[in-house]
Design a protein around this motif. Sequence first.
Motif, PDB file in Angstrom:
ATOM      1  N   ALA A   8     -21.082   9.309 -23.203  1.00  0.00           N
ATOM      2  CA  ALA A   8     -21.903   9.149 -21.759  1.00  0.00           C
ATOM      3  C   ALA A   8     -21.074   6.908 -21.990  1.00  0.00           C
ATOM      4  CB  ALA A   8     -22.433   8.557 -21.636  1.00  0.00           C
ATOM      5  N   ILE A   9     -20.941   6.668 -20.966  1.00  0.00           N
ATOM      6  CA  ILE A   9     -20.545   5.068 -20.353  1.00  0.00           C
ATOM      7  C   ILE A   9     -21.860   4.717 -20.593  1.00  0.00           C
ATOM      8  CG2 ILE A   9     -19.028   3.268 -19.370  1.00  0.00           C
ATOM      9  CD1 ILE A   9     -17.370   5.299 -18.399  1.00  0.00           C
ATOM     10  N   SER A  10     -22.047   3.982 -21.191  1.00  0.00           N
ATOM     11  CA  SER A  10     -23.452   2.730 -20.272  1.00  0.00           C
ATOM     12  C   SER A  10     -23.594   1.203 -20.366  1.00  0.00           C
ATOM     13  CB  SER A  10     -24.282   3.519 -21.750  1.00  0.00           C
ATOM     14  OG  SER A  10     -23.360   2.243 -23.199  1.00  0.00           O
ATOM     15  N   HIS A  13     -28.349  -4.330 -19.800  1.00  0.00           N
ATOM     16  CA  HIS A  13     -27.848  -5.565 -20.411  1.00  0.00           C
ATOM     17  C   HIS A  13     -29.566  -5.695 -20.660  1.00  0.00           C
ATOM     18  CE1 HIS A  13     -27.109 -10.031 -20.813  1.00  0.00           C
ATOM     19  NE2 HIS A  13     -27.710  -9.749 -19.551  1.00  0.00           N
ATOM     20  N   LYS A  14     -30.304  -6.288 -20.880  1.00  0.00           N
ATOM     21  CA  LYS A  14     -31.265  -6.895 -21.277  1.00  0.00           C
ATOM     22  C   LYS A  14     -31.443  -7.731 -20.003  1.00  0.00           C
ATOM     23  CE  LYS A  14     -31.579  -7.285 -26.342  1.00  0.00           C
ATOM     24  NZ  LYS A  14     -30.409  -6.616 -26.392  1.00  0.00           N
ATOM     25  N   GLY A  15     -33.514  -7.242 -19.947  1.00  0.00           N
ATOM     26  CA  GLY A  15     -33.182  -7.243 -18.174  1.00  0.00           C
ATOM     27  C   GLY A  15     -32.655  -7.535 -17.004  1.00  0.00           C
ATOM     28  N   THR A  28     -18.455  -6.565 -20.048  1.00  0.00           N
ATOM     29  CA  THR A  28     -17.294  -6.602 -19.912  1.00  0.00           C
ATOM     30  C   THR A  28     -16.443  -5.561 -19.656  1.00  0.00           C
ATOM     31  OG1 THR A  28     -18.461  -8.098 -21.606  1.00  0.00           O
ATOM     32  CG2 THR A  28     -15.843  -7.594 -21.070  1.00  0.00           C
ATOM     33  N   LYS A  33     -15.997 -10.047 -16.577  1.00  0.00           N
ATOM     34  CA  LYS A  33     -17.016  -9.694 -16.306  1.00  0.00           C
ATOM     35  C   LYS A  33     -18.299  -9.353 -14.494  1.00  0.00           C
ATOM     36  CE  LYS A  33     -19.442 -11.554 -20.473  1.00  0.00           C
ATOM     37  NZ  LYS A  33     -19.895 -10.718 -21.170  1.00  0.00           N
TER      38      LYS A  33
ATOM     39  N   LYS B  50     -18.391   0.089 -30.203  1.00  0.00           N
ATOM     40  CA  LYS B  50     -19.025  -0.476 -28.969  1.00  0.00           C
ATOM     41  C   LYS B  50     -19.360  -1.409 -28.723  1.00  0.00           C
ATOM     42  CE  LYS B  50     -19.786   3.874 -26.180  1.00  0.00           C
ATOM     43  NZ  LYS B  50     -21.161   4.750 -25.152  1.00  0.00           N
ATOM     44  N   GLU B  93     -18.615 -13.161 -30.348  1.00  0.00           N
ATOM     45  CA  GLU B  93     -18.999 -13.256 -28.992  1.00  0.00           C
ATOM     46  C   GLU B  93     -19.437 -11.971 -29.056  1.00  0.00           C
ATOM     47  OE1 GLU B  93     -15.272 -10.726 -27.092  1.00  0.00           O
ATOM     48  OE2 GLU B  93     -16.674 -10.066 -25.125  1.00  0.00           O
ATOM     49  N   SER B 101     -27.840 -12.276 -23.675  1.00  0.00           N
ATOM     50  CA  SER B 101     -29.250 -11.367 -23.239  1.00  0.00           C
ATOM     51  C   SER B 101     -30.322 -12.268 -23.751  1.00  0.00           C
ATOM     52  CB  SER B 101     -28.486 -10.543 -24.196  1.00  0.00           C
ATOM     53  OG  SER B 101     -27.842  -9.492 -22.784  1.00  0.00           O
ATOM     54  N   PHE B 102     -30.584 -12.835 -24.344  1.00  0.00           N
ATOM     55  CA  PHE B 102     -31.863 -13.362 -24.904  1.00  0.00           C
ATOM     56  C   PHE B 102     -32.236 -14.515 -24.195  1.00  0.00           C
ATOM     57  CE2 PHE B 102     -31.372  -9.694 -28.366  1.00  0.00           C
ATOM     58  CZ  PHE B 102     -32.766  -9.318 -28.047  1.00  0.00           C
ATOM     59  N   SER B 104     -32.331 -15.023 -21.322  1.00  0.00           N
ATOM     60  CA  SER B 104     -33.204 -15.268 -20.045  1.00  0.00           C
ATOM     61  C   SER B 104     -34.309 -14.257 -20.547  1.00  0.00           C
ATOM     62  CB  SER B 104     -32.756 -14.693 -19.288  1.00  0.00           C
ATOM     63  OG  SER B 104     -31.759 -14.126 -19.709  1.00  0.00           O
ATOM     64  N   TYR B 105     -34.620 -13.034 -21.278  1.00  0.00           N
ATOM     65  CA  TYR B 105     -35.420 -12.099 -21.533  1.00  0.00           C
ATOM     66  C   TYR B 105     -36.517 -11.988 -22.806  1.00  0.00           C
ATOM     67  CZ  TYR B 105     -35.983  -7.395 -22.895  1.00  0.00           C
ATOM     68  OH  TYR B 105     -36.724  -5.809 -22.793  1.00  0.00           O
TER      69      TYR B 105
END
Lengths: 179, 144
Positions: A8-10, A13-15, A28, A33, B50, B93, B101-102, B104-105
């Motif tokens: 599956a493509i996911s 992103h956190k938050g 990405t 982006k 991934k 990267e 990500s972190f 702001s989280y």
Amino acid sequence: MSTGLYNAISYTHKGLMVDTVFTSPVITKNGNKLSVIEALKQTEFNKVYIMLGINETGWPYSNIFIEKYNDIINEIKNINPKAIIYVQSVLPVTNSVSNNHSYIKNSKIDEFNTLIKKMAEEQKIYYLDVASAVSLNDGSLPEEAATDGIHLNKEYCEKWLEYLKKHVILDEVELNENN
Amino acid sequence: MKIIKLIFVLLLFTGCSSKNINIEQLSNELIDNLNFEDELIKIDDNTIKKIYNIDNFINSYVYISSGATAEEIAIFEFANENEAKENIPNIEERIANQKDSFASYIPKEVKKLDNAIVKQYNKYLIVCITDDDSAQNIIKKYIS
């Protein structure tokens, strides 16, 4: 990711929230982006599974949350009118988190889930009560399910995945394959 | 004569061990001895490809957090030293993305990412994200 679900493509992103799905360039793709919606426009898909809401529990107005969630569904329908769309319930947190966190409360999560379920009926898409696969009788997440009371460990991710596997709508291709 | 043979065998063995690392043993030692806040989860090769955008490793042991923290262990073995070197930007990267990500989280996790251990040793890449200072000593035993 911890369940080894890789066919599956996911776009995660956190938050991530119902508004930043449109605006934050957090995915990405081919070296660029993109926002989740922009990435989706460049993706072939038949089914889409959405889970959003836990990060918005601090928002004061629930109606704004569900309005923005509706915008996402409308946009996905524009991108691919034939896609099967699943919206998942927001997962509960442990009672420790719910009682002590400044804004993440199971009562708010329940309220959001009621709104998401109603939205799914109105939009004629599929609501998945994944929360039921991981929660106790009182609706909370068991303490052993997550070290921080929020993010599921592997065992509970697998319960979530099992629920998804058992609640599937076959698309046209799959129906033809089965016949 | 037997003694000379034994010394030679020992030298040969020592020579090999300085180039090759038992990465499974190293990952286990890090998991078992470091004080991680979260319960790290071992992920499979497809998931590794991934999240690290690396697909030419010949062996790997990668453990990630549930999302509650930025803690992580990633150890890769490549065919040769050049391939290991070429993949350092992919490691950088991944760490940059995690910081983004972190930030702001869960901002307190950024410090762990700022202090991430990234070591290239011969054909190996070793990444360890933790605030436990003993990680350096454990890794040192394997690469010196």
